[in-house]
Each structure stands twice: as structure tokens, then as C-alpha cells.
Design a protein around this motif. Structure first.
Motif, PDB file in Angstrom:
ATOM      1  N   ARG A 247       0.817  -1.221   0.000  1.00 30.46           N
ATOM      2  CA  ARG A 247       0.000   0.000   0.000  1.00 30.46           C
ATOM      3  C   ARG A 247       0.848   1.268   0.000  1.00 30.46           C
ATOM      4  N   ARG A 248       2.135   1.137   0.352  1.00 28.04           N
ATOM      5  CA  ARG A 248       3.001   2.325   0.329  1.00 28.04           C
ATOM      6  C   ARG A 248       3.285   2.829  -1.072  1.00 28.04           C
ATOM      7  N   THR A 249       3.084   2.000  -2.060  1.00 29.36           N
ATOM      8  CA  THR A 249       3.286   2.463  -3.446  1.00 29.36           C
ATOM      9  C   THR A 249       2.093   3.321  -3.841  1.00 29.36           C
ATOM     10  N   PRO A 250       2.338   4.593  -4.240  1.00 32.22           N
ATOM     11  CA  PRO A 250       1.226   5.454  -4.643  1.00 32.22           C
ATOM     12  C   PRO A 250       0.500   4.854  -5.850  1.00 32.22           C
ATOM     13  N   SER A 251      -0.844   4.922  -5.857  1.00 31.87           N
ATOM     14  CA  SER A 251      -1.598   4.292  -6.956  1.00 31.87           C
ATOM     15  C   SER A 251      -1.258   4.918  -8.302  1.00 31.87           C
TER      16      SER A 251
ATOM     17  N   TYR B 214       0.994   2.694 -10.335  1.00 34.31           N
ATOM     18  CA  TYR B 214       0.336   1.616 -11.091  1.00 34.31           C
ATOM     19  C   TYR B 214      -0.406   2.176 -12.306  1.00 34.31           C
ATOM     20  N   GLU B 215      -1.027   3.352 -12.113  1.00 35.44           N
ATOM     21  CA  GLU B 215      -1.764   3.954 -13.235  1.00 35.44           C
ATOM     22  C   GLU B 215      -0.821   4.316 -14.382  1.00 35.44           C
ATOM     23  N   THR B 216       0.358   4.862 -14.021  1.00 42.65           N
ATOM     24  CA  THR B 216       1.350   5.220 -15.043  1.00 42.65           C
ATOM     25  C   THR B 216       1.851   3.970 -15.765  1.00 42.65           C
ATOM     26  N   LEU B 217       2.128   2.946 -14.954  1.00 43.79           N
ATOM     27  CA  LEU B 217       2.621   1.667 -15.488  1.00 43.79           C
ATOM     28  C   LEU B 217       1.623   1.099 -16.505  1.00 43.79           C
ATOM     29  N   TRP B 218       0.354   1.000 -16.092  1.00 38.84           N
ATOM     30  CA  TRP B 218      -0.654   0.417 -16.993  1.00 38.84           C
ATOM     31  C   TRP B 218      -0.951   1.330 -18.175  1.00 38.84           C
TER      32      TRP B 218
ATOM     33  N   ARG C 183       1.286   3.043 -19.793  1.00 35.08           N
ATOM     34  CA  ARG C 183       2.327   2.711 -20.766  1.00 35.08           C
ATOM     35  C   ARG C 183       2.036   1.356 -21.427  1.00 35.08           C
ATOM     36  N   LEU C 184       1.700   0.352 -20.589  1.00 32.59           N
ATOM     37  CA  LEU C 184       1.492  -0.996 -21.133  1.00 32.59           C
ATOM     38  C   LEU C 184       0.309  -1.025 -22.091  1.00 32.59           C
ATOM     39  N   ARG C 185      -0.749  -0.263 -21.782  1.00 33.07           N
ATOM     40  CA  ARG C 185      -1.904  -0.198 -22.692  1.00 33.07           C
ATOM     41  C   ARG C 185      -1.504   0.328 -24.065  1.00 33.07           C
ATOM     42  N   GLN C 186      -0.464   1.193 -24.098  1.00 33.54           N
ATOM     43  CA  GLN C 186       0.049   1.694 -25.384  1.00 33.54           C
ATOM     44  C   GLN C 186       1.088   0.746 -25.989  1.00 33.54           C
ATOM     45  N   LEU C 187       1.211  -0.450 -25.388  1.00 35.57           N
ATOM     46  CA  LEU C 187       2.171  -1.470 -25.841  1.00 35.57           C
ATOM     47  C   LEU C 187       3.609  -0.985 -25.716  1.00 35.57           C
ATOM     48  N   LYS C 188       3.834  -0.129 -24.714  1.00 33.74           N
ATOM     49  CA  LYS C 188       5.186   0.377 -24.473  1.00 33.74           C
ATOM     50  C   LYS C 188       5.719  -0.166 -23.148  1.00 33.74           C
ATOM     51  N   PRO C 189       7.044  -0.306 -23.055  1.00 33.98           N
ATOM     52  CA  PRO C 189       7.617  -0.789 -21.797  1.00 33.98           C
ATOM     53  C   PRO C 189       7.601   0.294 -20.727  1.00 33.98           C
ATOM     54  N   TRP C 190       7.681  -0.128 -19.477  1.00 33.06           N
ATOM     55  CA  TRP C 190       7.723   0.804 -18.346  1.00 33.06           C
ATOM     56  C   TRP C 190       8.829   0.357 -17.393  1.00 33.06           C
ATOM     57  N   THR C 191       9.564   1.339 -16.868  1.00 34.28           N
ATOM     58  CA  THR C 191      10.558   1.065 -15.818  1.00 34.28           C
ATOM     59  C   THR C 191      10.348   2.049 -14.692  1.00 34.28           C
ATOM     60  N   GLY C 192      10.376   1.556 -13.476  1.00 32.87           N
ATOM     61  CA  GLY C 192      10.223   2.450 -12.329  1.00 32.87           C
ATOM     62  C   GLY C 192      10.560   1.741 -11.037  1.00 32.87           C
ATOM     63  N   VAL C 193      10.406   2.468  -9.945  1.00 30.29           N
ATOM     64  CA  VAL C 193      10.711   1.927  -8.622  1.00 30.29           C
ATOM     65  C   VAL C 193       9.426   1.922  -7.806  1.00 30.29           C
ATOM     66  N   LEU C 194       9.143   0.808  -7.149  1.00 29.35           N
ATOM     67  CA  LEU C 194       7.972   0.724  -6.277  1.00 29.35           C
ATOM     68  C   LEU C 194       8.288  -0.109  -5.040  1.00 29.35           C
ATOM     69  N   VAL C 195       7.358  -0.054  -4.098  1.00 29.27           N
ATOM     70  CA  VAL C 195       7.541  -0.839  -2.871  1.00 29.27           C
ATOM     71  C   VAL C 195       6.869  -2.189  -3.066  1.00 29.27           C
ATOM     72  N   ASN C 196       7.610  -3.256  -2.819  1.00 32.18           N
ATOM     73  CA  ASN C 196       7.065  -4.618  -2.905  1.00 32.18           C
ATOM     74  C   ASN C 196       7.092  -5.268  -1.532  1.00 32.18           C
ATOM     75  N   ARG C 197       6.230  -6.264  -1.378  1.00 30.81           N
ATOM     76  CA  ARG C 197       6.147  -7.020  -0.138  1.00 30.81           C
ATOM     77  C   ARG C 197       6.460  -8.486  -0.419  1.00 30.81           C
ATOM     78  N   ARG C 198       7.385  -9.042   0.389  1.00 27.00           N
ATOM     79  CA  ARG C 198       7.748 -10.452   0.226  1.00 27.00           C
ATOM     80  C   ARG C 198       6.704 -11.355   0.890  1.00 27.00           C
ATOM     81  N   LYS C 199       6.879 -12.640   0.684  1.00 30.85           N
ATOM     82  CA  LYS C 199       5.969 -13.617   1.296  1.00 30.85           C
ATOM     83  C   LYS C 199       5.950 -13.477   2.822  1.00 30.85           C
ATOM     84  N   ASP C 200       7.110 -13.167   3.417  1.00 34.10           N
ATOM     85  CA  ASP C 200       7.187 -13.054   4.878  1.00 34.10           C
ATOM     86  C   ASP C 200       6.696 -11.701   5.376  1.00 34.10           C
ATOM     87  N   GLY C 201       6.203 -10.842   4.475  1.00 30.82           N
ATOM     88  CA  GLY C 201       5.637  -9.551   4.879  1.00 30.82           C
ATOM     89  C   GLY C 201       6.636  -8.410   4.878  1.00 30.82           C
ATOM     90  N   SER C 202       7.931  -8.727   4.744  1.00 31.68           N
ATOM     91  CA  SER C 202       8.928  -7.649   4.731  1.00 31.68           C
ATOM     92  C   SER C 202       8.847  -6.898   3.411  1.00 31.68           C
TER      93      SER C 202
END
Ligand code: FAD
Length: 120
Positions: free
Chosen positions: A56-60, A63-67, A69-88
Motif C-alpha cells: 500500500r506504500r506504493t502510490p496508486s 500503477y496507473e502510469t505503469l498500466w 504505458r502498457l496499454r500503449q504497448l510500451k515498456p515501463w521502468t520504475g521503482v515501487l515498494v514490494n512485499r515479500r511472502k514473509d511480509g517484509s
């Protein structure tokens, strides 16, 4: 021509966490580095959406920017916060590229990411 086996081994042995999804971001393949980075075995994430990594720390807007780009069939690169299986959490530098068929229609996505927490 290079044998398909070599393509497979190159992806399997990559130090980048690599996944291949369908057009809705449901995971069809994940390499061993994906397991090392996220804590999820490939068998566990099969059929799951990539959003299982989202935090949830990743601003929505990200994701909107990412999608957008992808909807235009273009690649996207960026930095976001991910959560592992253990919650970290970790900072992921993620690149997503659309995979097109011979007619130019989107069939899959290729995702590649690495943990860049230490670099920020
Ligand atoms: P979502 O329900 O996914 O919605 C977020 C926004 O994106 C909304 O505006 C929605 O309209 C739009 N959207 C969602 N799906 C689509 C679609 N199929 N077509 C068009 N627009 C759409 N997310 C991560 O957090 N971490 C990752 O490591 C990660 N890796 C990814 C790798 C690949 C190859 C792909 C294709 C996607 C990846 N994603 C990743 C994005 C992920 O699929 C989710 O969109 C994201 O996690 C947000 O999830 P959500 O459930 O919060 O929101």
C-alpha cells in the motif's frame, strides 16, 4: 539459430527476478531469482496476479502510469515498494515489457526486477 534450451537456461540463471504473465498480469512463469527476491516459490505464484507483491506504500499513481504505458504497448521502468511472502518490504526497480505476437497483438508481459533497497 540459438536453441530454445539456451534461452530458457539464460532466464533461469539470470540474477534478475524474471516473470512472464498473461495479458492480465497473472503469473505463468517465475525464475529462481524471483523466488530468492520475493520468497515465493514459482509453484505458489502460478496463476496469481503480480499484485500479490504490491504494498500500500506504493502510490496508486505508479500503477496507473505503469498500466498507461502498457496499454500503449510500451515498456515501463520504475521503482515501487514490494512485499515479500514473509511480509517484509523492499524497493523494487521493475521493468515490464509487452510481448506481442506476429500480428502485433499483446499476448504476454515480461517482468524483470531487482531489490534496490540498499541503493536508496
Ligand atoms: P490494480 O487492480 O491492478 O489496479 C491498479 C491500476 O492499474 C488501476 O488504475 C487499474 O485500472 C489498472 N490496471 C490493472 N490491471 C490492468 C490491466 N490488465 N490493463 C489495464 N489497466 C490495468 N505490481 C507490483 O506491485 N509489484 C510488482 O513487482 C509487479 N510486477 C509486475 C510484473 C508484470 C509483468 C506485470 C504485467 C505487472 C506487475 N505489477 C506489479 C502490477 C500488478 O499487476 C498490479 O497492477 C499492481 O500491483 C497494483 O495492484 P492493485 O491490486 O493495487 O491494483
Amino acid at each position: 539459430a540459438l536453441p530454445a534450451r539456451l534461452f530458457f537456461e539464460a532466464v533461469e540463471q539470470s540474477s534478475m527476478a524474471i516473470s512472464i504473465t498473461d495479458a492480465k498480469a497473472n503469473i505463468l512463469y517465475a525464475n529462481p531469482a524471483f523466488t530468492r527476491v520475493t520468497g515465493y516459490e514459482a509453484s505458489e505464484v502460478m496463476g496469481e496476479n503480480e499484485s500479490l507483491l504490491s504494498d500500500r506504500r506504493t502510490p496508486s499513481l505508479v500503477y496507473e502510469t505503469l498500466w498507461g504505458r502498457l496499454r500503449q504497448l510500451k515498456p515501463w521502468t520504475g521503482v515501487l515498494v514490494n512485499r515479500r511472502k514473509d511480509g517484509s518490504r523492499y524497493l523494487a526497480e521493475l521493468s515490464i515489457a509487452p510481448v506481442l505476437d506476429a500480428q502485433g497483438h499483446l499476448t504476454h508481459y515480461l517482468g524483470m526486477h531487482r531489490d534496490v533497497t540498499e541503493m536508496h
